[in-house]
Design an enzyme around this catalytic site. Structure first.
Site, PDB file in Angstrom:
ATOM      1  N   GLU A  64       3.600  -9.382  -1.819  1.00 20.61           N
ATOM      2  CA  GLU A  64       2.356 -10.096  -1.516  1.00 20.61           C
ATOM      3  C   GLU A  64       2.393 -11.602  -1.748  1.00 20.61           C
ATOM      4  OE1 GLU A  64       1.570  -5.839  -1.935  1.00 20.61           O
ATOM      5  OE2 GLU A  64       2.585  -7.285  -3.239  1.00 20.61           O
ATOM      6  N   GLY A 111       0.799  -1.220   0.000  1.00 22.05           N
ATOM      7  CA  GLY A 111       0.000   0.000   0.000  1.00 22.05           C
ATOM      8  C   GLY A 111       0.825   1.261   0.000  1.00 22.05           C
TER       9      GLY A 111
END
Length: 350
Positions: free
Chosen positions: A137, A114
């Site tokens: 991720e 993010g």
């Protein structure tokens, strides 16, 4: 606002947004997303604000990404917070990409997930000698999101594919090479950046901000990704993870060996889904299209065992030993990937 998880102030003509969770590496919560969105709206409408600066408090990181522990808890509880977080975060990513005023991100220290979404969609992306940037991720059973499937395919050659699949962190020179940042400025000079921006006249254009930042910039050094570009392009040009792994096995050198070793530790399902999303992003016409596709995948993550297992191993039990299911790339059938490619309902509203 001078307290709380986001500090918002105006200094001269600069609107300043500071992420204020330094002990959590400024990882994002839903209230933070909402506070940043509101601040950007206010600064956009204020004629006295010439530019917006986004920075992180503390010396360790700009932003380590979303608060994955909170997402994990929400997914278990089924309370809808995770879904709301992703929807509002992705809207914020798009807002940054189309922001009408010069948007300056100071990507000092850890900038991941993010944090990349808060910075690399902006018009002026500054890295420092302390920057460590990643989309990590696949290591937690998740996939690159926050518009990364729009950004990464635009990197030279297959550098973005390497970044998205391995999840490995890179420094300033690599971030600039990959098109995720623009220039390096020494961390010790970031205060001078803010002071100079605050002294700009009203109505200053992006070209004025560019000139200011260039005057403070320094050489970023050699890019490891650029040095290994030929090998990365050879191995990661394929559209299946199996072919990529096979190509890596045929490459010589420590970089290829380390890349293959790292991929062997990632969620096999995440690797296949990430590659599918990156290839779809390469064919996409807009960031909005990619964000919508990513949201559909994210919502399906709430029923993905690897997502829970990856976060358990990383931040709950911290044993760094996830047990992926399926355990091998070969065992991930096409239908297992296809289920993540369903459109989000309702669609993402931008």
């Amino acid at each position: 606002m001078q307290d709380g998880e986001v500090i918002i102030e105006q200094r001269g003509t600069a609107g300043i947004i500071r992420l204020n969770r330094p002990r959590a590496l400024n990882s994002l919560t839903l209230p933070m997303i909402r506070a940043i969105t509101e601040a950007l709206d206010g600064f956009a409408a204020d004629a006295a604000v010439a530019s917006v600066v986004v920075a992180g408090e503390g010396e360790r990181g700009f932003c380590a990404g979303g608060d994955i522990r909170a997402l994990h808890e929400s997914a278990h509880a089924g309370d809808g917070l995770a879904s709301a977080f992703w929807r509002e975060e992705f809207r914020l990513n798009h807002q940054i990409a189309v922001y009408p005023k010069p948007y300056v991100a100071l990507m000092d220290g850890i900038t991941m997930g993010g944090g990349v979404g808060l910075s690399s969609h902006g018009r002026h992306r500054i890295v420092t000698e302390r920057t460590r940037l990643a989309m990590p991720e696949t290591g937690i059973g998740y996939v690159p999101d926050v518009g990364a499937t729009w950004l990464l395919p635009k990197a030279p050659g297959e550098a973005g594919t390497w970044l998205g699949l391995t999840g490995l962190d890179i420094g300033a020179a690599d971030a600039i090479h990959a098109g995720l940042a623009d220039r390096q400025i020494a961390a010790a000079r970031l205060g001078s950046v803010i002071e100079a921006l605050s002294a700009l006249p009203r109505g200053s254009a992006s070209s004025d901000v560019d000139a200011l930042l260039q005057g403070l910039a320094e050489p970023a050094g050699e890019s490891r990704l650029k040095q290994n570009a030929a090998m990365i392009d050879r191995a990661f040009r394929f559209d299946s993870v199996e072919e990529i792994l096979a190509a890596l096995a045929g490459e010589e050198g420590d970089f290829a060996a380390e890349t293959r070793r790292v991929l062997s530790t990632r969620s096999p399902t995440s690797l296949k889904l990430a590659l599918a999303l990156l290839r779809a992003g390469r064919r996409s016409a807009s960031l909005a299209e990619c964000l919508g596709r990513e949201l559909g995948a994210c919502l399906q993550m709430l029923d993905n065992p690897d997502f829970f297992e990856g976060i358990r191993a990383a931040v709950i039990d911290k044993d760094r030993n996830p047990k992926w299911s399926p355990a091998s790339v070969e065992a991930v059938e096409p239908a297992m990937v296809e289920r993540f490619l369903k459109p989000a309902e309702p669609p993402l509203s931008l």
